[in-house]
Design an enzyme around this catalytic site. Structure first.
Site, PDB file in Angstrom:
ATOM      1  N   LYS A   9       0.818  -1.224   0.000  1.00  0.00           N
ATOM      2  CA  LYS A   9       0.000   0.000   0.000  1.00  0.00           C
ATOM      3  C   LYS A   9       0.848   1.268   0.000  1.00  0.00           C
ATOM      4  O   LYS A   9       0.605   2.164  -0.781  1.00  0.00           O
ATOM      5  CB  LYS A   9      -0.833   0.059   1.291  1.00  0.00           C
ATOM      6  CG  LYS A   9      -2.226  -0.403   1.172  1.00  0.00           C
ATOM      7  CD  LYS A   9      -3.111  -0.022   2.347  1.00  0.00           C
ATOM      8  CE  LYS A   9      -2.522   0.106   3.714  1.00  0.00           C
ATOM      9  NZ  LYS A   9      -2.247  -1.099   4.483  1.00  0.00           N
ATOM     10  N   ARG A  84      -9.816   2.310   8.540  1.00  0.00           N
ATOM     11  CA  ARG A  84      -9.497   0.924   8.840  1.00  0.00           C
ATOM     12  C   ARG A  84     -10.619   0.233   9.604  1.00  0.00           C
ATOM     13  O   ARG A  84     -10.512  -0.957   9.894  1.00  0.00           O
ATOM     14  CB  ARG A  84      -8.230   0.870   9.677  1.00  0.00           C
ATOM     15  CG  ARG A  84      -6.985   0.514   8.846  1.00  0.00           C
ATOM     16  CD  ARG A  84      -5.876   0.537   9.821  1.00  0.00           C
ATOM     17  NE  ARG A  84      -4.702  -0.188   9.574  1.00  0.00           N
ATOM     18  CZ  ARG A  84      -3.572   0.324   9.081  1.00  0.00           C
ATOM     19  NH1 ARG A  84      -3.549   1.524   8.610  1.00  0.00           N
ATOM     20  NH2 ARG A  84      -2.489  -0.391   9.044  1.00  0.00           N
ATOM     21  N   ARG A 123      10.894  -7.156   5.527  1.00  0.00           N
ATOM     22  CA  ARG A 123      10.966  -5.717   5.256  1.00  0.00           C
ATOM     23  C   ARG A 123      11.912  -5.014   6.215  1.00  0.00           C
ATOM     24  O   ARG A 123      11.957  -5.310   7.404  1.00  0.00           O
ATOM     25  CB  ARG A 123       9.570  -5.107   5.393  1.00  0.00           C
ATOM     26  CG  ARG A 123       9.567  -3.592   5.245  1.00  0.00           C
ATOM     27  CD  ARG A 123       8.221  -3.040   4.946  1.00  0.00           C
ATOM     28  NE  ARG A 123       7.313  -3.121   6.075  1.00  0.00           N
ATOM     29  CZ  ARG A 123       6.051  -2.665   6.044  1.00  0.00           C
ATOM     30  NH1 ARG A 123       5.573  -2.159   4.932  1.00  0.00           N
ATOM     31  NH2 ARG A 123       5.290  -2.767   7.099  1.00  0.00           N
ATOM     32  N   ARG A 156      11.068  -2.458  11.364  1.00  0.00           N
ATOM     33  CA  ARG A 156      10.040  -1.725  12.101  1.00  0.00           C
ATOM     34  C   ARG A 156       9.621  -2.567  13.300  1.00  0.00           C
ATOM     35  O   ARG A 156       9.507  -3.784  13.191  1.00  0.00           O
ATOM     36  CB  ARG A 156       8.814  -1.544  11.194  1.00  0.00           C
ATOM     37  CG  ARG A 156       8.635  -0.141  10.681  1.00  0.00           C
ATOM     38  CD  ARG A 156       7.590  -0.088   9.594  1.00  0.00           C
ATOM     39  NE  ARG A 156       6.235  -0.396  10.051  1.00  0.00           N
ATOM     40  CZ  ARG A 156       5.144  -0.211   9.305  1.00  0.00           C
ATOM     41  NH1 ARG A 156       5.261   0.281   8.081  1.00  0.00           N
ATOM     42  NH2 ARG A 156       3.953  -0.514   9.754  1.00  0.00           N
ATOM     43  N   ARG A 167      -1.409  -7.811  13.582  1.00  0.00           N
ATOM     44  CA  ARG A 167      -1.881  -6.852  12.563  1.00  0.00           C
ATOM     45  C   ARG A 167      -2.761  -7.559  11.543  1.00  0.00           C
ATOM     46  O   ARG A 167      -3.779  -7.014  11.114  1.00  0.00           O
ATOM     47  CB  ARG A 167      -0.685  -6.192  11.876  1.00  0.00           C
ATOM     48  CG  ARG A 167       0.012  -5.187  12.784  1.00  0.00           C
ATOM     49  CD  ARG A 167       1.405  -4.891  12.297  1.00  0.00           C
ATOM     50  NE  ARG A 167       1.402  -4.123  11.063  1.00  0.00           N
ATOM     51  CZ  ARG A 167       2.422  -4.089  10.220  1.00  0.00           C
ATOM     52  NH1 ARG A 167       3.513  -4.786  10.453  1.00  0.00           N
ATOM     53  NH2 ARG A 167       2.351  -3.353   9.137  1.00  0.00           N
TER      54      ARG A 167
END
Ligand code: AMP
Length: 221
Positions: A9, A84, A123, A156, A167
């Protein structure tokens, strides 16, 4: 722009906003900036974020409302990571109605959960400039050092396995219902986001141009 964590995204939103000449509003980035700046908002958001939980609706809605009042949104804006929850979507509708600016399209990026977990767990991001990397697919030239600015490349806090699971659970429990909501409003464009960033960008811009003709000249140029 909707889609589960890890679907790409942020990458797509940034490129779309830049090529279409509109403001990119990422609630996740806004919270990360508040955390880094150590503001009251950041202190509150941090606990939720680190656990992979959603920040309470009223906090997010207040932040977006303030953001939409700024001048750079006049030519248009792309919301990334917001709404969300159904409550956020309803608050957004009320807000946009007041501003006289309806939603033109809702892009829903989709990919299999396995692919999302691979993307999220590998990531890495630059702590200084936010450039993103992936341990396998796109490592920085020098381990731990950003190619763009020389900053520190790290994981992160919410890309660790426990937070990733939470999540994805939050997404399934609260955000997935938004696709049905926007489908009923005939605003939804579902896009297969399993391809390369370039392929996905092509599909997203095609859908947006078809929907609204927004920024056709910028993209064609
Ligand atoms: P993101 O970068 O979009 O994945 O967002 C990172 C984290 O920020 C999320 O896991 C949430 O904790 C928080 N967050 C971002 N956007 C929202 C939102 N619209 N509602 C609630 N929490 C959010």
């Amino acid at each position: 722009m909707l889609g589960p964590p890890g679907v790409g995204k942020g990458t797509q939103a940034e490129r779309i906003a830049s090529e279409f000449g509109i403001a990119h509003i990422s609630t996740g980035d806004m919270f990360r900036e508040a955390v880094a700046a150590g503001t009251e908002l950041g202190k509150t958001a941090r606990e939720y974020m680190a656990a992979g939980a959603l920040v309470p609706d009223e906090i997010v809605v207040g932040m977006v409302e303030e953001r939409l009042g700024r001048d750079d949104t006049r030519k248009g804006f792309l919301l990334d990571g917001f709404p969300r929850t159904i409550a956020q979507a309803e608050a957004l509708e009320r807000l946009l109605q007041t501003l006289g600016r309806p939603v033109t399209a809702v892009v829903d990026l989709r990919a299999d959960e396995e692919l999302l977990i691979t993307r999220l767990s590998g990531r890495r991001v630059c702590a200084s400039c936010g450039a993103t990397y992936h341990v396998q697919n796109k490592p920085p030239k020098q381990d731990g050092v950003c190619d763009v600015c020389g900053g520190e490349v790290r994981q992160r806090e919410d890309d660790r396995p426990e937070a990733i699971r939470e999540r994805l659970r939050e997404y399934a429990a609260k955000t997935a219902a938004l696709t049905e909501h926007y489908s009923r409003l005939e605003l939804l464009e579902s896009i297969d986001a399993s391809g390369t960033p370039e392929e996905v960008f092509g599909l997203v811009s095609e859908a947006l141009i078809r929907r609204a003709g927004v920024g056709t000249h910028q993209v064609a140029g």
